[in-house]
Motif scaffolding. Structure first.
Motif, PDB file in Angstrom:
ATOM      1  N   PRO A   1       0.826  -1.210   0.000  1.00  0.00           N
ATOM      2  CA  PRO A   1       0.000   0.000   0.000  1.00  0.00           C
ATOM      3  C   PRO A   1       0.863   1.265   0.000  1.00  0.00           C
ATOM      4  O   PRO A   1       2.016   1.252   0.466  1.00  0.00           O
ATOM      5  CB  PRO A   1      -0.803  -0.101   1.301  1.00  0.00           C
ATOM      6  CG  PRO A   1      -0.577  -1.465   1.836  1.00  0.00           C
ATOM      7  CD  PRO A   1       0.647  -2.025   1.186  1.00  0.00           C
ATOM      8  N   PRO A   2       0.316   2.362  -0.507  1.00  0.00           N
ATOM      9  CA  PRO A   2       1.075   3.622  -0.561  1.00  0.00           C
ATOM     10  C   PRO A   2       1.618   4.074   0.798  1.00  0.00           C
ATOM     11  O   PRO A   2       2.706   4.633   0.865  1.00  0.00           O
ATOM     12  CB  PRO A   2       0.070   4.636  -1.116  1.00  0.00           C
ATOM     13  CG  PRO A   2      -0.934   3.827  -1.842  1.00  0.00           C
ATOM     14  CD  PRO A   2      -0.999   2.502  -1.135  1.00  0.00           C
ATOM     15  N   GLU A   3       0.884   3.811   1.870  1.00  0.00           N
ATOM     16  CA  GLU A   3       1.367   4.223   3.198  1.00  0.00           C
ATOM     17  C   GLU A   3       2.669   3.516   3.557  1.00  0.00           C
ATOM     18  O   GLU A   3       3.537   4.085   4.198  1.00  0.00           O
ATOM     19  CB  GLU A   3       0.297   3.955   4.274  1.00  0.00           C
ATOM     20  CG  GLU A   3      -0.927   4.830   4.159  1.00  0.00           C
ATOM     21  CD  GLU A   3      -1.872   4.436   3.018  1.00  0.00           C
ATOM     22  OE1 GLU A   3      -1.826   3.272   2.531  1.00  0.00           O
ATOM     23  OE2 GLU A   3      -2.647   5.310   2.586  1.00  0.00           O
ATOM     24  N   ARG A   4       2.804   2.253   3.137  1.00  0.00           N
ATOM     25  CA  ARG A   4       4.047   1.528   3.384  1.00  0.00           C
ATOM     26  C   ARG A   4       5.161   2.109   2.521  1.00  0.00           C
ATOM     27  O   ARG A   4       6.288   2.286   2.964  1.00  0.00           O
ATOM     28  CB  ARG A   4       3.842   0.042   3.083  1.00  0.00           C
ATOM     29  CG  ARG A   4       5.097  -0.785   3.042  1.00  0.00           C
ATOM     30  CD  ARG A   4       5.536  -1.575   4.249  1.00  0.00           C
ATOM     31  NE  ARG A   4       4.625  -1.898   5.268  1.00  0.00           N
ATOM     32  CZ  ARG A   4       4.162  -3.125   5.530  1.00  0.00           C
ATOM     33  NH1 ARG A   4       4.520  -4.139   4.778  1.00  0.00           N
ATOM     34  NH2 ARG A   4       3.377  -3.327   6.544  1.00  0.00           N
ATOM     35  N   ARG A   5       4.852   2.438   1.252  1.00  0.00           N
ATOM     36  CA  ARG A   5       5.856   3.081   0.387  1.00  0.00           C
ATOM     37  C   ARG A   5       6.334   4.394   1.006  1.00  0.00           C
ATOM     38  O   ARG A   5       7.494   4.738   0.891  1.00  0.00           O
ATOM     39  CB  ARG A   5       5.271   3.379  -1.001  1.00  0.00           C
ATOM     40  CG  ARG A   5       5.098   2.209  -1.886  1.00  0.00           C
ATOM     41  CD  ARG A   5       4.631   2.667  -3.252  1.00  0.00           C
ATOM     42  NE  ARG A   5       3.838   1.675  -3.901  1.00  0.00           N
ATOM     43  CZ  ARG A   5       4.330   0.591  -4.476  1.00  0.00           C
ATOM     44  NH1 ARG A   5       5.605   0.381  -4.503  1.00  0.00           N
ATOM     45  NH2 ARG A   5       3.522  -0.282  -5.051  1.00  0.00           N
ATOM     46  N   GLN A   6       5.397   5.121   1.604  1.00  0.00           N
ATOM     47  CA  GLN A   6       5.755   6.394   2.246  1.00  0.00           C
ATOM     48  C   GLN A   6       6.771   6.166   3.352  1.00  0.00           C
ATOM     49  O   GLN A   6       7.711   6.931   3.517  1.00  0.00           O
ATOM     50  CB  GLN A   6       4.498   7.076   2.794  1.00  0.00           C
ATOM     51  CG  GLN A   6       4.741   8.395   3.484  1.00  0.00           C
ATOM     52  CD  GLN A   6       5.139   9.497   2.530  1.00  0.00           C
ATOM     53  OE1 GLN A   6       4.829   9.463   1.344  1.00  0.00           O
ATOM     54  NE2 GLN A   6       5.866  10.481   3.034  1.00  0.00           N
ATOM     55  N   ARG A   7       6.596   5.108   4.119  1.00  0.00           N
ATOM     56  CA  ARG A   7       7.540   4.828   5.209  1.00  0.00           C
ATOM     57  C   ARG A   7       8.909   4.448   4.681  1.00  0.00           C
ATOM     58  O   ARG A   7       9.924   4.659   5.342  1.00  0.00           O
ATOM     59  CB  ARG A   7       6.990   3.733   6.108  1.00  0.00           C
ATOM     60  CG  ARG A   7       5.853   4.220   6.990  1.00  0.00           C
ATOM     61  CD  ARG A   7       5.527   3.283   8.122  1.00  0.00           C
ATOM     62  NE  ARG A   7       5.159   1.951   7.697  1.00  0.00           N
ATOM     63  CZ  ARG A   7       3.909   1.528   7.529  1.00  0.00           C
ATOM     64  NH1 ARG A   7       2.912   2.348   7.731  1.00  0.00           N
ATOM     65  NH2 ARG A   7       3.666   0.296   7.153  1.00  0.00           N
ATOM     66  N   PHE A   8       8.958   3.839   3.476  1.00  0.00           N
ATOM     67  CA  PHE A   8      10.256   3.489   2.877  1.00  0.00           C
ATOM     68  C   PHE A   8      11.046   4.745   2.651  1.00  0.00           C
ATOM     69  O   PHE A   8      12.222   4.820   2.697  1.00  0.00           O
ATOM     70  CB  PHE A   8      10.098   2.769   1.546  1.00  0.00           C
ATOM     71  CG  PHE A   8       9.475   1.386   1.646  1.00  0.00           C
ATOM     72  CD1 PHE A   8       9.479   0.652   2.807  1.00  0.00           C
ATOM     73  CD2 PHE A   8       8.866   0.839   0.526  1.00  0.00           C
ATOM     74  CE1 PHE A   8       8.899  -0.595   2.865  1.00  0.00           C
ATOM     75  CE2 PHE A   8       8.290  -0.426   0.574  1.00  0.00           C
ATOM     76  CZ  PHE A   8       8.299  -1.142   1.739  1.00  0.00           C
TER      77      PHE A   8
END
Length: 174
Positions: free
Chosen positions: A167-174
C-alpha cells in the motif's frame, strides 16, 4: 535535511514518488493546469506528496510531511486545459508548512534533503539487481528511469520500492 528552503506548489496524490522515479499524470483540474503552465514557463519544480487525508480531486488534501520534488520531463496538451505529462522525481523534501491559495492550489515551504552519496550496491543485495534487470527486460527500459544505475544502492532501493506490491502508506515509510 539541509538548509535548502524552497516554496513550491504541492500535488497531493494517492501514490509515492521517489528520486529518479517516473510519474505519468493526466492534468485537468484548473489549479493543476495553472501549476503545469507555470512549471513549463519557468522550468520549475512542484512537490508530489502522498495524501494523508482527503482526496486527489476537489478541495485541497492534507499531505504527508515528506515528499519528492518533481520536474516535468514530457508534456502534451491533449485538449483545452488538459495535459498528459510525465514528471521525474528529483529530491526528497520535508514540508515545514503548507497553505492553500485562493484557487485551491496547495503550496508548501519545504526543506530539501541532501541527496544520498552514491553507494555501491553491496554484494549481499545482488539478487535485487538481478530482479531489476529481469523487470527491465520484461517490461521495457522506458518504464524505468534512465540512466539505469544498477550498481547504486539508493537507485536500486528506490526502484525496488516502486515495484513492491504494498500500500502507498508503506511506500511512504520506505
Amino acid at each position: 535535511m539541509d538548509d535548502s528552503a524552497l516554496t513550491i506548489p504541492l500535488f497531493p496524490l494517492g501514490t509515492v514518488l521517489y528520486p529518479g522515479g517516473v510519474l505519468p499524470l493526466r492534468i485537468f483540474e484548473p489549479r493543476y493546469v495553472a501549476m503545469v503552465r507555470d512549471c513549463l514557463a519557468h522550468d520549475s519544480l512542484f512537490g508530489v506528496c502522498l495524501i494523508r487525508a482527503g482526496f486527489e480531486a476537489g478541495k485541497p488534501a492534507i499531505p504527508h510531511g515528506i515528499g519528492c520534488t518533481a520536474r516535468i520531463a514530457r508534456c502534451e496538451e491533449t485538449g483545452p486545459n488538459r495535459f498528459s505529462l510525465v514528471a521525474r522525481g528529483e529530491s526528497v523534501f520535508r514540508i515545514d508548512r503548507h497553505w492553500a491559495r485562493d484557487d485551491g492550489l496547495l503550496m508548501g515551504a519545504v526543506t530539501l534533503a541532501d541527496p544520498p552519496d552514491p553507494t555501491p550496491l553491496p554484494e549481499r543485495f545482488r539478487g535485487l539487481r538481478e530482479l531489476l534487470e529481469r523487470a527491465i527486460a520484461e517490461h521495457g527500459a522506458e518504464r524505468f528511469p534512465s540512466p539505469t544505475r544498477l550498481d547504486d544502492a539508493a537507485w536500486v532501493a528506490f526502484r525496488v520500492a516502486e515495484l513492491l506490491p504494498v500500500p502507498p502508506e508503506r511506500r511512504q515509510r520506505f
